[in-house]
Design a protein around this motif. Structure first.
Motif, PDB file in Angstrom:
ATOM      1  N   TYR A  62       4.245 -10.241   0.399  1.00  0.00           N
ATOM      2  CA  TYR A  62       5.124 -10.545  -0.737  1.00  0.00           C
ATOM      3  C   TYR A  62       6.599 -10.577  -0.342  1.00  0.00           C
ATOM      4  CZ  TYR A  62       0.617  -9.195  -2.376  1.00  0.00           C
ATOM      5  OH  TYR A  62      -0.740  -9.105  -2.511  1.00  0.00           O
ATOM      6  N   VAL A  79      -5.111  -6.599  -3.497  1.00  0.00           N
ATOM      7  CA  VAL A  79      -4.481  -5.648  -4.402  1.00  0.00           C
ATOM      8  C   VAL A  79      -5.481  -4.777  -5.188  1.00  0.00           C
ATOM      9  CG1 VAL A  79      -3.130  -5.604  -6.568  1.00  0.00           C
ATOM     10  CG2 VAL A  79      -2.237  -6.731  -4.533  1.00  0.00           C
ATOM     11  N   GLU A  85      10.004   2.845   6.300  1.00  0.00           N
ATOM     12  CA  GLU A  85       9.784   1.392   6.446  1.00  0.00           C
ATOM     13  C   GLU A  85      10.813   0.864   7.435  1.00  0.00           C
ATOM     14  OE1 GLU A  85       7.675  -1.216   5.493  1.00  0.00           O
ATOM     15  OE2 GLU A  85       9.102  -2.346   6.717  1.00  0.00           O
ATOM     16  N   ASN A  91      -2.733 -15.799  -4.453  1.00  0.00           N
ATOM     17  CA  ASN A  91      -4.011 -16.521  -4.395  1.00  0.00           C
ATOM     18  C   ASN A  91      -4.992 -16.057  -5.464  1.00  0.00           C
ATOM     19  OD1 ASN A  91      -4.940 -14.191  -3.142  1.00  0.00           O
ATOM     20  ND2 ASN A  91      -4.471 -14.992  -1.114  1.00  0.00           N
ATOM     21  N   THR A 147      -8.546  -5.475   1.511  1.00  0.00           N
ATOM     22  CA  THR A 147      -7.285  -6.110   1.887  1.00  0.00           C
ATOM     23  C   THR A 147      -6.501  -6.619   0.682  1.00  0.00           C
ATOM     24  OG1 THR A 147      -8.431  -8.196   2.189  1.00  0.00           O
ATOM     25  CG2 THR A 147      -8.100  -6.871   4.154  1.00  0.00           C
ATOM     26  N   ALA A 156       8.677   4.248  12.842  1.00  0.00           N
ATOM     27  CA  ALA A 156       7.958   5.456  13.247  1.00  0.00           C
ATOM     28  C   ALA A 156       7.268   5.203  14.579  1.00  0.00           C
ATOM     29  CB  ALA A 156       6.934   5.834  12.188  1.00  0.00           C
ATOM     30  N   ASN A 173      -0.525  -5.261   7.770  1.00  0.00           N
ATOM     31  CA  ASN A 173      -0.768  -6.495   8.509  1.00  0.00           C
ATOM     32  C   ASN A 173       0.120  -6.576   9.747  1.00  0.00           C
ATOM     33  OD1 ASN A 173      -2.618  -7.870   6.564  1.00  0.00           O
ATOM     34  ND2 ASN A 173      -0.861  -7.594   5.212  1.00  0.00           N
ATOM     35  N   SER A 184       0.833  -1.211   0.000  1.00  0.00           N
ATOM     36  CA  SER A 184       0.000   0.000   0.000  1.00  0.00           C
ATOM     37  C   SER A 184       0.866   1.259   0.000  1.00  0.00           C
ATOM     38  CB  SER A 184      -0.896   0.045   1.244  1.00  0.00           C
ATOM     39  OG  SER A 184      -1.635  -1.117   1.392  1.00  0.00           O
TER      40      SER A 184
HETATM   41  C1  LIG Z   1       0.155 -13.895   3.450  1.00  0.00           C
HETATM   42  C2  LIG Z   1      -0.654 -12.988   2.588  1.00  0.00           C
HETATM   43  C3  LIG Z   1      -0.842 -13.282   1.251  1.00  0.00           C
HETATM   44  C4  LIG Z   1      -1.597 -12.435   0.412  1.00  0.00           C
HETATM   45  N1  LIG Z   1      -1.766 -12.757  -0.889  1.00  0.00           N
HETATM   46  C5  LIG Z   1      -2.477 -11.919  -1.693  1.00  0.00           C
HETATM   47  C6  LIG Z   1      -2.640 -12.213  -3.086  1.00  0.00           C
HETATM   48  O1  LIG Z   1      -2.185 -13.230  -3.577  1.00  0.00           O
HETATM   49  N2  LIG Z   1      -3.352 -11.325  -3.839  1.00  0.00           N
HETATM   50  C7  LIG Z   1      -3.904 -10.199  -3.304  1.00  0.00           C
HETATM   51  O2  LIG Z   1      -4.539  -9.421  -4.029  1.00  0.00           O
HETATM   52  N3  LIG Z   1      -3.769  -9.913  -1.991  1.00  0.00           N
HETATM   53  C8  LIG Z   1      -3.064 -10.739  -1.191  1.00  0.00           C
HETATM   54  N4  LIG Z   1      -2.902 -10.433   0.147  1.00  0.00           N
HETATM   55  C9  LIG Z   1      -3.531  -9.213   0.668  1.00  0.00           C
HETATM   56  C10 LIG Z   1      -2.775  -7.901   0.387  1.00  0.00           C
HETATM   57  O3  LIG Z   1      -2.098  -7.819  -0.807  1.00  0.00           O
HETATM   58  C11 LIG Z   1      -1.934  -7.443   1.515  1.00  0.00           C
HETATM   59  O4  LIG Z   1      -2.649  -7.457   2.698  1.00  0.00           O
HETATM   60  C12 LIG Z   1      -1.352  -6.067   1.213  1.00  0.00           C
HETATM   61  O5  LIG Z   1      -0.122  -6.350   0.683  1.00  0.00           O
HETATM   62  C13 LIG Z   1      -1.354  -5.096   2.349  1.00  0.00           C
HETATM   63  O6  LIG Z   1      -0.282  -4.192   2.171  1.00  0.00           O
HETATM   64  P1  LIG Z   1       0.091  -3.120   3.249  1.00  0.00           P
HETATM   65  O7  LIG Z   1       1.218  -2.355   2.664  1.00  0.00           O
HETATM   66  O8  LIG Z   1      -1.120  -2.349   3.631  1.00  0.00           O
HETATM   67  O9  LIG Z   1       0.539  -3.944   4.529  1.00  0.00           O
HETATM   68  P2  LIG Z   1       1.865  -4.802   4.772  1.00  0.00           P
HETATM   69  O10 LIG Z   1       2.199  -5.613   3.596  1.00  0.00           O
HETATM   70  O11 LIG Z   1       1.663  -5.511   6.058  1.00  0.00           O
HETATM   71  O12 LIG Z   1       2.988  -3.697   4.930  1.00  0.00           O
HETATM   72  C14 LIG Z   1       3.049  -2.810   6.021  1.00  0.00           C
HETATM   73  C15 LIG Z   1       4.494  -2.383   6.195  1.00  0.00           C
HETATM   74  O13 LIG Z   1       4.548  -1.379   7.205  1.00  0.00           O
HETATM   75  C16 LIG Z   1       5.734  -1.566   7.966  1.00  0.00           C
HETATM   76  N5  LIG Z   1       5.510  -0.913   9.251  1.00  0.00           N
HETATM   77  C17 LIG Z   1       4.523  -1.197  10.147  1.00  0.00           C
HETATM   78  N6  LIG Z   1       4.592  -0.347  11.182  1.00  0.00           N
HETATM   79  C18 LIG Z   1       5.635   0.488  10.945  1.00  0.00           C
HETATM   80  C19 LIG Z   1       6.201   1.584  11.667  1.00  0.00           C
HETATM   81  N7  LIG Z   1       5.694   1.990  12.837  1.00  0.00           N
HETATM   82  N8  LIG Z   1       7.267   2.225  11.135  1.00  0.00           N
HETATM   83  C20 LIG Z   1       7.795   1.813   9.938  1.00  0.00           C
HETATM   84  N9  LIG Z   1       7.303   0.773   9.223  1.00  0.00           N
HETATM   85  C21 LIG Z   1       6.230   0.130   9.718  1.00  0.00           C
HETATM   86  C22 LIG Z   1       5.891  -3.085   8.031  1.00  0.00           C
HETATM   87  O14 LIG Z   1       7.228  -3.431   8.282  1.00  0.00           O
HETATM   88  C23 LIG Z   1       5.414  -3.507   6.638  1.00  0.00           C
HETATM   89  O15 LIG Z   1       6.476  -3.621   5.716  1.00  0.00           O
HETATM   90  C24 LIG Z   1      -2.173 -11.266   0.967  1.00  0.00           C
HETATM   91  C25 LIG Z   1      -1.997 -10.977   2.335  1.00  0.00           C
HETATM   92  C26 LIG Z   1      -1.257 -11.806   3.133  1.00  0.00           C
HETATM   93  C27 LIG Z   1      -1.069 -11.465   4.594  1.00  0.00           C
END
Ligand SMILES: Cc1cc2nc3c(=O)[nH]c(=O)nc-3n(C[C@H](O)[C@H](O)[C@H](O)COP(=O)(O)OP(=O)(O)OC[C@H]3O[C@@H](n4cnc5c(N)ncnc54)[C@H](O)[C@@H]3O)c2cc1C
Length: 455
Positions: free
Chosen positions: A45, A419, A34, A55, A417, A118, A147, A13
């Motif tokens: 990923y 992509v 990050e 998935n 949740t 952060a 997550n 995201s």
């Molecule tokens: C195991 C799994 C498989 C998935 N497979 C798919 C799929 O095949 N297709 C699909 O469409 N969706 C899939 N999803 C759903 C979706 O793509 C993810 O949930 C999505 O990637 C969410 O991205 P995000 O950046 O919001 O969160 P995250 O990927 O969790 O990234 C958050 C980031 O923030 C960082 N962070 C957190 N707190 C702090 C802080 N205080 N300071 C600095 N950094 C911080 C973390 O280190 C992390 O890198 C999947 C989800 C999971 C959990």
């Protein structure tokens, strides 16, 4: 001078928003904070192995960047779909999608990447403070922390035997290949961890425990189904579920896989969710969530085959029941059908999925936001409250400088949740931030709805 933007969290995201903003306005100061070494990958990923597949087919991972993921896969990696499967219909390793996003981010030079944790947002100073004492200037802050580790299991288990976060690098350490293990939670996390153990040559019994014992379902391609769910017909959980069941029966009778009915429902879910009162949302979580989840979050066919093989060999056993406690004898489970079973296992993997309840969080960033009344957690404990991605504070006011993306914003949409939805959310937020518009023109739930089969 234009406002500096700090994005906290460099998973999918945060990285996509940073790239979007940088492409549209390279002169804008965009900080991407990050805590981990790699940005662009996040949990989904980044913390995965080669046998962990997306998935959804690669064609569903369009994020509006050049080159597209499917073309990039073909041109830049050794990935080739199985015989007879078109590249767009194939299920690629998740790590490759991570590498794709990482590469897109690396070539976007104007994004200022900061490795750090952060811990505070100092509004008066217009700064984000990091754990090591550094400060990052920011007029606008976007939370994309995504997550979190699973919520702790509610029973005291010998901590040496527990893997409280199955994604942590030491989850498999010192585990004998013949040792029996327990997975608490039977969703896609359990599937990932079971396959990781199998790939390591684990021979011991694997027991997967959940209240209902329902495994995720498998993907099946083919067919299509028209949109049918609407806020008019789905005013209650009971009504919505009846509608879905009726459509599934019609689809199956017509030779169309039931998956297409779920796919047809999905773009409408956010609208239906928004139209429901809190009591109906709570009812959904209590009674229908489990059935929605196992049909909505599906396994790639190869993953389902591998899981079936583990089940057929007897190495993996699914138990429906609840954890009742643990003692020197083992882990006690109250079985759904009655009675109790004591499981003697060498490791308990917490596969219950990412925590979403912020009400008692000790994470410094959110504890600080709560102390300052900048964030409001939702009563259903799904995340934090937002209005069109802008944070709602403790007094109910909608922020014009603090925003959130992705799974954190679940209370507003439920389905935000994966992509496709996150991409739509990023697009809407980037436009708003670049145009300094006080409010977006369209409700994001309507944007999801209009994406139809593209979601
Ligand atoms: C195991 C799994 C498989 C998935 N497979 C798919 C799929 O095949 N297709 C699909 O469409 N969706 C899939 N999803 C759903 C979706 O793509 C993810 O949930 C999505 O990637 C969410 O991205 P995000 O950046 O919001 O969160 P995250 O990927 O969790 O990234 C958050 C980031 O923030 C960082 N962070 C957190 N707190 C702090 C802080 N205080 N300071 C600095 N950094 C911080 C973390 O280190 C992390 O890198 C999947 C989800 C999971 C959990």
């Amino acid at each position: 001078m234009t406002a500096a933007i700090a994005i906290i969290g460099g998973g999918f995201s945060g990285a996509l928003l940073a790239i979007r903003l940088a492409h549209a306005a390279p002169e804008r100061v965009v900080h991407l904070i990050e805590r981990r070494r790699r940005a662009g990958v996040g949990l989904a990923y980044g913390a995965c192995e080669p046998h962990h597949l997306l998935n959804v087919p690669t064609s569903r991972m369009k994020v509006g960047l050049e080159p597209g993921f499917t073309d990039w896969l073909h041109a830049r990696t050794g990935f080739r779909p199985p015989e007879g499967i078109a590249p767009a219909d194939a299920f690629a390793p998740r790590a490759l999608f991570g590498a794709y996003m990482e590469e897109r981010l690396a070539e976007t030079h104007s994004v200022r990447r900061i490795r750090g944790d952060a811990v505070r947002i100092a509004r008066a100073e217009r700064q984000v403070l990091l754990a090591d004492g550094r400060a990052v200037d920011a007029d606008i802050v976007v939370l994309a922390t995504g997550n979190r580790a699973p919520p702790p299991l509610r029973f005291a288990h010998d901590s040496a035997n527990a893997a409280p976060d199955p994604w942590s690098h030491d989850a498999f350490d010192d585990l004998h290949a013949d040792a029996p293990v327990l997975f608490v939670g039977v969703g896609l996390t359990m599937v990932d961890i079971a396959l990781s153990l199998a790939a390591r040559g684990h021979r011991g019994e694997m027991i997967a425990l959940s209240r209902h014992g329902l495994l995720p379902t498998r993907h099946e391609a083919g067919g299509s189904w028209p949109a049918f769910l609407s806020t008019v017909d789905a005013t209650s959980v009971r009504g919505a579920m009846a509608l879905v069941r009726r459509e599934i029966a019609k689809a199956v009778a017509a030779g169309v896989p039931w998956r297409r009915v779920i796919d047809a429902a999905r773009p409408e879910v956010a609208r239906v969710w928004r139209a429901w009162p809190q009591s109906e949302r709570a009812r959904f979580l209590r009674h229908a969530r489990i059935y929605w989840d196992v049909h909505r979050h599906r396994m790639a066919p190869q993953i389902a085959d591998a899981l079936d093989a583990l089940l057929a060999s007897g190495q993996l056993r699914v138990v429906a029941g609840r954890l009742a406690g643990s003692d020197a004898d083992g882990v006690r489970v109250r079985l759904r059908g009655g009675g109790e079973e004591i499981l003697r296992v060498a490791r308990v993997f917490n596969c219950t999925g990412p925590a979403s309840d912020f009400s008692s969080t000790e994470e410094p960033l959110y504890a600080d936001l709560k102390r300052n009344g900048l964030v409001r957690t939702d009563a259903l404990m799904l995340g934090i409250e937002t209005e069109e991605s802008a944070l709602v504070d403790a007094s109910g006011a909608v922020s014009d400088w603090l925003f959130a993306l992705g799974p954190l914003t679940r209370p507003a949409y439920w389905e935000v949740t994966a992509v496709p939805e996150i991409r739509a959310q990023v697009d809407a937020l980037s436009q708003r931030l670049l145009q300094h518009a006080p409010l977006p023109a369209t409700d994001l739930a309507d944007v999801f709805g209009d994406l139809g089969a593209g979601i």
